[in-house]
Motif scaffolding. Structure first.
Motif, PDB file in Angstrom:
ATOM      1  N   ASP A  82      35.758  35.348  39.517  1.00  0.00           N
ATOM      2  CA  ASP A  82      36.564  34.551  38.832  1.00  0.00           C
ATOM      3  C   ASP A  82      37.085  33.721  40.394  1.00  0.00           C
ATOM      4  OD1 ASP A  82      35.699  34.397  36.294  1.00  0.00           O
ATOM      5  OD2 ASP A  82      37.113  35.872  35.738  1.00  0.00           O
ATOM      6  N   LEU A  83      36.641  33.515  41.063  1.00  0.00           N
ATOM      7  CA  LEU A  83      37.053  33.284  42.758  1.00  0.00           C
ATOM      8  C   LEU A  83      37.880  31.904  42.138  1.00  0.00           C
ATOM      9  CD1 LEU A  83      34.415  34.837  45.011  1.00  0.00           C
ATOM     10  CD2 LEU A  83      36.869  35.820  44.638  1.00  0.00           C
ATOM     11  N   PRO A  84      37.922  31.412  43.150  1.00  0.00           N
ATOM     12  CA  PRO A  84      38.446  29.181  43.091  1.00  0.00           C
ATOM     13  C   PRO A  84      37.091  28.976  43.632  1.00  0.00           C
ATOM     14  CG  PRO A  84      40.635  31.293  45.049  1.00  0.00           C
ATOM     15  CD  PRO A  84      38.494  31.870  44.202  1.00  0.00           C
ATOM     16  N   ALA A  85      37.061  27.402  43.063  1.00  0.00           N
ATOM     17  CA  ALA A  85      35.535  27.059  43.328  1.00  0.00           C
ATOM     18  C   ALA A  85      35.653  27.214  44.550  1.00  0.00           C
ATOM     19  CB  ALA A  85      36.544  25.818  42.676  1.00  0.00           C
ATOM     20  N   GLY A  86      36.302  26.109  45.358  1.00  0.00           N
ATOM     21  CA  GLY A  86      36.190  26.026  47.094  1.00  0.00           C
ATOM     22  C   GLY A  86      36.133  27.526  47.707  1.00  0.00           C
ATOM     23  N   THR A  87      36.647  28.450  47.664  1.00  0.00           N
ATOM     24  CA  THR A  87      36.228  29.593  47.903  1.00  0.00           C
ATOM     25  C   THR A  87      34.940  30.617  47.644  1.00  0.00           C
ATOM     26  OG1 THR A  87      37.924  30.732  48.386  1.00  0.00           O
ATOM     27  CG2 THR A  87      36.744  32.492  48.598  1.00  0.00           C
ATOM     28  N   LEU A  88      34.290  30.390  46.272  1.00  0.00           N
ATOM     29  CA  LEU A  88      33.071  30.606  45.728  1.00  0.00           C
ATOM     30  C   LEU A  88      31.908  29.243  46.629  1.00  0.00           C
ATOM     31  CD1 LEU A  88      31.466  31.583  43.563  1.00  0.00           C
ATOM     32  CD2 LEU A  88      32.093  29.996  42.007  1.00  0.00           C
ATOM     33  N   ARG A  89      32.500  28.096  46.762  1.00  0.00           N
ATOM     34  CA  ARG A  89      31.015  27.910  47.283  1.00  0.00           C
ATOM     35  C   ARG A  89      31.299  27.766  48.413  1.00  0.00           C
ATOM     36  NH1 ARG A  89      33.952  22.846  46.191  1.00  0.00           N
ATOM     37  NH2 ARG A  89      32.333  22.407  44.056  1.00  0.00           N
ATOM     38  N   GLY A  90      32.462  28.122  49.388  1.00  0.00           N
ATOM     39  CA  GLY A  90      31.816  28.820  50.541  1.00  0.00           C
ATOM     40  C   GLY A  90      30.574  29.870  50.824  1.00  0.00           C
ATOM     41  N   SER A  91      31.314  31.083  49.478  1.00  0.00           N
ATOM     42  CA  SER A  91      30.432  32.041  49.886  1.00  0.00           C
ATOM     43  C   SER A  91      29.182  31.401  49.710  1.00  0.00           C
ATOM     44  CB  SER A  91      31.063  32.939  48.577  1.00  0.00           C
ATOM     45  OG  SER A  91      32.746  33.325  49.929  1.00  0.00           O
ATOM     46  N   VAL A  92      29.080  31.144  48.520  1.00  0.00           N
ATOM     47  CA  VAL A  92      28.249  31.263  48.134  1.00  0.00           C
ATOM     48  C   VAL A  92      26.716  29.865  49.151  1.00  0.00           C
ATOM     49  CG1 VAL A  92      26.188  29.658  46.383  1.00  0.00           C
ATOM     50  CG2 VAL A  92      27.775  30.751  45.530  1.00  0.00           C
ATOM     51  N   GLN A  93      27.416  28.814  49.289  1.00  0.00           N
ATOM     52  CA  GLN A  93      26.618  28.189  50.892  1.00  0.00           C
ATOM     53  C   GLN A  93      26.420  28.748  52.341  1.00  0.00           C
ATOM     54  OE1 GLN A  93      28.596  24.729  51.763  1.00  0.00           O
ATOM     55  NE2 GLN A  93      28.239  23.677  49.643  1.00  0.00           N
ATOM     56  N   THR A  94      27.206  30.008  51.415  1.00  0.00           N
ATOM     57  CA  THR A  94      26.624  30.575  53.275  1.00  0.00           C
ATOM     58  C   THR A  94      25.532  31.481  52.944  1.00  0.00           C
ATOM     59  OG1 THR A  94      29.023  30.577  54.231  1.00  0.00           O
ATOM     60  CG2 THR A  94      28.036  32.303  54.891  1.00  0.00           C
ATOM     61  N   LEU A  95      25.771  32.385  51.951  1.00  0.00           N
ATOM     62  CA  LEU A  95      24.370  33.378  50.869  1.00  0.00           C
ATOM     63  C   LEU A  95      22.918  32.502  51.293  1.00  0.00           C
ATOM     64  CD1 LEU A  95      24.330  36.367  49.780  1.00  0.00           C
ATOM     65  CD2 LEU A  95      24.789  34.980  47.391  1.00  0.00           C
ATOM     66  N   ILE A  96      23.224  31.226  51.032  1.00  0.00           N
ATOM     67  CA  ILE A  96      21.737  30.881  50.922  1.00  0.00           C
ATOM     68  C   ILE A  96      21.369  30.280  51.962  1.00  0.00           C
ATOM     69  CG2 ILE A  96      22.066  30.498  48.142  1.00  0.00           C
ATOM     70  CD1 ILE A  96      22.671  27.688  48.399  1.00  0.00           C
ATOM     71  N   ARG A  97      22.421  29.946  53.001  1.00  0.00           N
ATOM     72  CA  ARG A  97      21.880  28.806  54.315  1.00  0.00           C
ATOM     73  C   ARG A  97      20.644  29.880  55.153  1.00  0.00           C
ATOM     74  NH1 ARG A  97      26.896  29.119  56.430  1.00  0.00           N
ATOM     75  NH2 ARG A  97      26.893  27.622  56.118  1.00  0.00           N
ATOM     76  N   PRO A  98      20.038  30.379  55.050  1.00  0.00           N
ATOM     77  CA  PRO A  98      18.717  31.256  55.811  1.00  0.00           C
ATOM     78  C   PRO A  98      17.771  31.260  55.129  1.00  0.00           C
ATOM     79  CG  PRO A  98      20.663  33.118  55.715  1.00  0.00           C
ATOM     80  CD  PRO A  98      21.304  32.159  54.707  1.00  0.00           C
ATOM     81  N   TYR A  99      17.819  31.031  53.841  1.00  0.00           N
ATOM     82  CA  TYR A  99      16.312  30.083  52.830  1.00  0.00           C
ATOM     83  C   TYR A  99      16.267  28.549  52.543  1.00  0.00           C
ATOM     84  CZ  TYR A  99      18.271  35.630  52.452  1.00  0.00           C
ATOM     85  OH  TYR A  99      18.478  36.629  52.993  1.00  0.00           O
ATOM     86  N   ARG A 100      15.414  28.476  53.136  1.00  0.00           N
ATOM     87  CA  ARG A 100      15.050  27.116  52.609  1.00  0.00           C
ATOM     88  C   ARG A 100      14.460  27.081  51.612  1.00  0.00           C
ATOM     89  NH1 ARG A 100      15.244  23.769  56.865  1.00  0.00           N
ATOM     90  NH2 ARG A 100      13.741  22.118  56.477  1.00  0.00           N
TER      91      ARG A 100
END
Length: 617
Positions: A68-86
């Motif tokens: 239940d993370l805030p929307a901005g924190t969740l979005r940043g974490s997910v984008q950081t997580l998937i950035r290396p995988y095109r």
């Protein structure tokens, strides 16, 4: 070339050529197959790792959605997580009401109803093409299978990669490398190593006819053809060699027969097999098949020990007849010389022996006459060499005197001219005039000492061994050359220690240093930057003084003959300075060496033994 040779050489060549060509082609095909298998294994491992990474991202996103993370924190974490995988194009958070993008997708996503599942699952929406979804709980990760294998991951050798859907076999990824007119084609089917995404994958590679080892095949054909020709040629040459061998045997037989020395060939038992006419003449009555011991009866003369006949005839190594051996020939005794040489086979077994003989009497008369004539010529040559040696010694002494006295005489003239100028002034400077006259006296005394030292050198008398301060000698030479140093605008760098006591002759030490400094000044006469460096350092049991200039350095020819007498690059030089200096240094127990400095110019090093208080040490 005879026909029978080619009748069996040609089929043999064809068979060997075909067998070798098959081996070369098979080896090339095996090497290419091994390279293909390696590339297929590497790509299979890469794709399997990509699937494992996608599943790891799915579990990580599912875990983030449960916090239940805030929307901005969740979005940043997910984008950081998937950035290396095109290949991951979007991430959604799903619920019964629908799915919401957590990380914006790079393209519009197909419709896929949400169906919660406790474990990870794969979904292929209708019309999605190469895109599919990985679901776990509320998390949904969209993957573009067409981006699983970018071009940079493909090997340099063209390779076709095809990835199929596990549910229906539809092609979702195709990296094609077509080849026209393929000679060889390799393929392998594998399945990606993951339980969630066990995609079938096929690797293919085709090779054109250009990959065949044409160069090796042509070389093999040429080599086998050359060998076949050589074999046929060898058979012909063999026949010719046999004829040549017979001719050589006849020629050798003729040489043996024509030799003036007696030659007797014996078998292993000492029986005569062959004898030339000279041997038959020396050993009167010698017959083939006769035992040599009965034909050649050697005896010792009064000047030697008794002759050991048994040891001589049974010798296993070459043995010579003792000096003064006599041959009993009937009632006559003849002095002979020669020897017995064993003949051994390939395994070292004895084949026989060869006895050589010659009568010594006529030979001795010829040798005595030649010896008398030779001794007469030697005496005449010795007298000539003695005369030349005297002239050479006189020339070296004269040249040495001229070379060594030139420097003090020049100094005397300079002091004399200075004295005249001082005395001709309106108010004569008597103090400086006295100093100049004293300098003349000092240089005159120095000239006398040089003459005495050169006479000692010519007589090969030992040099003096006294305590000499090498530093003070260097300062004396710099003082003596101060006028030239000032005239040439030479920068002197001489950080000398307080003292450096060596064992040597003070006059010879200064002679050497003066010669080195004068040579340095002459070498720097034509260069714009003139720098003279003097260094004194301790080297174990000796002191070393180095004189280095900033001239053009030594040429290769000059280095090769640096200390050779009469070798000089100066227009009016005699080539004796460095030679005499090295001789003086070695006479004092030291040495003089020269080389080119790394920074430019020439560098000479004088090494003398340290003073120990004992002149004979």
């Amino acid at each position: 070339m005879p026909r029978p040779v080619w009748m069996w050489t040609l089929p043999l060549w064809l068979a060997v050529t075909a067998l070798g060509a098959w081996g070369l082609v098979s080896g090339q095909r095996a090497a290419l197959r091994a390279a293909f298998d390696l590339d297929a294994r590497v790509l299979h491992r890469v794709l399997s790792q990509r699937m494992e990474q996608q599943e790891t991202v799915l579990h990580a996103v599912s875990a983030l959605l449960t916090q239940d993370l805030p929307a901005g924190t969740l979005r940043g974490s997910v984008q950081t997580l998937i950035r290396p995988y095109r290949q991951i194009v979007a991430v959604e958070s799903c619920a019964a009401a629908g799915c919401q993008l957590v990380a914006p997708g790079r393209a519009a996503l197909p419709l896929l109803p949400f169906s919660p599942s406790p474990g990870p699952s794969v979904h292929w929406p209708a019309g999605s093409g190469a895109r599919y979804a990985l679901s776990l709980g509320r998390a949904r990760v969209w993957v573009n299978a067409g981006a699983l294998l970018p071009a940079r991951d493909l090997p340099e050798e063209p390779l076709t990669v095809q990835l199929f859907r596990p549910d229906g076999g539809a092609l979702v990824l195709g990296q094609a490398a077509p080849v026209r007119h393929a000679a060889w084609a390799f393929s392998v089917d594998k399945r990606l190593g993951t339980a969630l995404e066990p995609f079938p994958v096929r690797f293919e590679r085709a090779y054109a006819w250009t990959v065949w080892p044409w160069g090796e095949l042509l070389a093999w054909v040429a080599v086998t053809a050359l060998l076949a020709w050589g074999l046929a040629r060898a058979l012909i040459v063999r026949a010719r060699s046999e004829r040549t061998l017979l001719d050589e045997r006849r020629r050798a037989q003729g040489i043996v027969q024509a030799s003036t020395d007696g030659i007797v060939v014996l078998d292993a038992g000492g029986v005569v097999v062959q004898a030339n006419p000279a041997a038959r003449r020396i050993l009167d009555g010698l017959q083939v098949g006769q035992a040599i011991g009965s034909a050649a009866q050697f005896q010792a003369t009064l000047s030697q020990a008794p002759f050991d006949a048994a040891g001589f005839w049974q010798a296993r190594a070459a043995v010579a007849l003792p000096d003064g051996t006599a041959l009993q020939r009937g009632a006559q005794r003849v002095l002979v010389e020669g020897g017995l040489t064993p003949l051994t086979g390939e395994g070292g077994h004895l084949l026989g022996r060869v006895l050589t003989l010659r009568e010594v009497g006529p030979l001795q008369q010829r040798m005595l006459a030649q010896l008398d004539a030779g001794e007469r010529r030697v005496r005449e040559h010795e007298a000539t060499l003695t005369h030349v040696s005297r002239l050479s010694t006189l020339g070296e002494m004269s040249a040495g005197l001229a070379h060594e006295l030139n420097q003090p005489l020049t100094a005397i003239v300079s002091y004399g001219q200075a004295s005249l100028r001082l005395l001709n002034q309106a108010e004569p400077d008597l103090t400086r005039a006295r100093q100049a006259v004293q300098g003349m006296v000092t240089q005159a005394q120095r000239s006398a000492e040089i003459i005495a030292r050169l006479r000692t050198l010519v007589r090969r008398a030992p040099a003096q061994r006294v305590k000499v301060d090498l530093v003070q000698a260097a300062r004396n030479i710099l003082t003596l050359c101060q006028a030239d140093l000032t005239r040439l605008d030479v920068q002197v760098d001489a950080p000398l220690p307080t003292a450096a006591f060596v064992t040597g002759d003070p006059v010879q030490v200064e002679q050497i240093l003066l010669n080195l400094v004068r040579n340095a000044l002459e070498a720097m006469a034509g260069v714009p930057r003139r720098h003279l460096s003097l260094r004194v350092r301790s080297a174990e049991t000796s002191w070393a003084l180095t004189v280095q200039d900033s001239g053009a350095g030594l040429t290769g020819a000059a280095l090769a003959n640096l200390f050779q007498p009469f070798q000089t690059s100066k227009r009016e030089g005699l080539g004796l300075g460095l030679s005499l200096s090295q001789t003086l240094a070695q006479g004092m127990g030291g040495d003089l060496s020269g080389e080119n400095a790394v920074a430019g110019g020439a560098r000479f090093t004088l090494t003398l033994p340290q003073w120990t208080g004992d002149p004979d040490s």
